[in-house]
Design an enzyme around this catalytic site. Structure first.
Site, short mmCIF file in Angstrom:
data_model
loop_
_atom_site.label_atom_id
_atom_site.label_comp_id
_atom_site.label_asym_id
_atom_site.label_seq_id
_atom_site.Cartn_x
_atom_site.Cartn_y
_atom_site.Cartn_z
N CYS A 183 0.80 -1.23 0.00
CA CYS A 183 0.00 0.00 0.00
C CYS A 183 0.84 1.28 0.00
CB CYS A 183 -0.97 -0.05 1.18
SG CYS A 183 -2.38 1.02 0.97
N ARG A 214 -12.24 6.84 -0.25
CA ARG A 214 -11.36 5.72 0.11
C ARG A 214 -11.95 4.42 -0.42
NH1 ARG A 214 -7.56 7.28 3.35
NH2 ARG A 214 -6.80 5.15 3.52
N HIS A 254 -3.56 -5.62 2.55
CA HIS A 254 -3.17 -5.70 3.96
C HIS A 254 -3.77 -6.97 4.53
CE1 HIS A 254 -1.78 -1.53 4.42
NE2 HIS A 254 -2.80 -1.15 3.68
#
Ligand code: GLN
Length: 260
Positions: free
Chosen positions: A94, A127, A189
């Site tokens: 990321c 997001r 993640h």
């Protein structure tokens, strides 16, 4: 046998959503096979000898934290590009994936990146959050993504895989992550490696091959890991979340207070 040396890039500044679990996974999968490991942190402002590194890991972060690290990272650019070109395996998650691209743009500023991935990232308001499933040459990968940056790969830049569920690089082009030689960048993640042992072993095999001339890794019992991956892949898909409503609420609160 000398220990295998893992470099952890900015562990205090780039470490969100369990990213540290990736380093633990790398260590454990080596130790279970009888290898010794040594993890060294790369910290801002402190010199680091990358020529001694066998495997490098970098986690995710906040836009502001990332921007603050750009100068330090660029100073190490030649050394990092050199070991990447030599084939030292690297995993960048990321925020650090974004900084290993050509450019990172956030809060109206454009920051040059390392250029190991031919890719640019622009931070936008919405997001992209949720569980993600990706088809890759390491099989199906599962993880959790939460990023406002949209990464666009240049023509010819290899991706890590194709999004089956979730957003990936930008929610539009259907690709996820990037691969340049043995350097892998991804938005996953979770942390990503405990649930995706094939990806972990790919990185480890490159490292032990270069370091000890070992060509095969002893198989491990990954049943629990694969069951966890199956559960994660079945979870509901994420959604794009706008950060506007909160601002509007704050604005309303401000107006209400002014009216007092
Ligand atoms: N700050 C970056 C973004 O939001 C990276 C986030 C992360 O590492 N999870 O795009």
């Amino acid at each position: 046998m000398k220990p295998l040396r893992i470099a952890h890039l900015y562990p205090r500044d780039l470490n969100v959503y369990g990213d540290l679990g990736n380093v633990i996974t790398l260590r454990k999968r080596l130790e279970w096979r009888g290898f010794r490991t040594e993890v060294t942190a790369v910290e801002p402002g402190i010199p680091f000898d990358f020529s001694a590194v066998d495997l490098l890991f970098g986690g995710g972060g906040q836009n502001s934290g990332q921007s603050a690290l750009v100068d330090d990272l660029l100073e190490r650019g030649d050394a990092l590009r050199r070991i990447s070109a030599e084939g030292v395996p690297m995993l960048l998650i990321c925020g650090s994936y974004q900084l290993f691209g050509r450019e990172f743009a956030a809060a109206g500023r454009r920051y040059p990146g390392l250029g190991i991935f031919r890719a640019t990232t622009t931070v936008r308001r919405q997001r992209m959050i949720g569980n993600i499933v990706v088809d890759s040459r390491f099989g199906q990968l599962v993880g959790f993504e939460n990023h406002s940056g949209r990464t666009v790969l240049d023509p010819g830049q290899q991706s890590l895989g194709t999004v089956r569920q979730g957003f990936g690089n930008n929610g539009r082009t259907g690709d996820e992550g990037a691969v340049t030689g043995n350097t892998i960048g991804t938005y996953l993640h979770g942390p990503v490696l405990p649930k995706n042992p094939a990806l972990a072993d790919h990185l480890l095999l490159q490292a032990v091959r270069r370091r000890y001339d070992v060509d095969v890794l002893k198989p491990l019992d990954d049943e629990l890991a694969l069951r966890a991956a199956t559960v994660a892949a079945a979870r509901p898909q994420g959604r794009a979340v706008s950060i506007r409503p909160r601002r509007r609420r704050l604005h309303r609160l401000g107006a209400a207070l002014r009216g007092l």
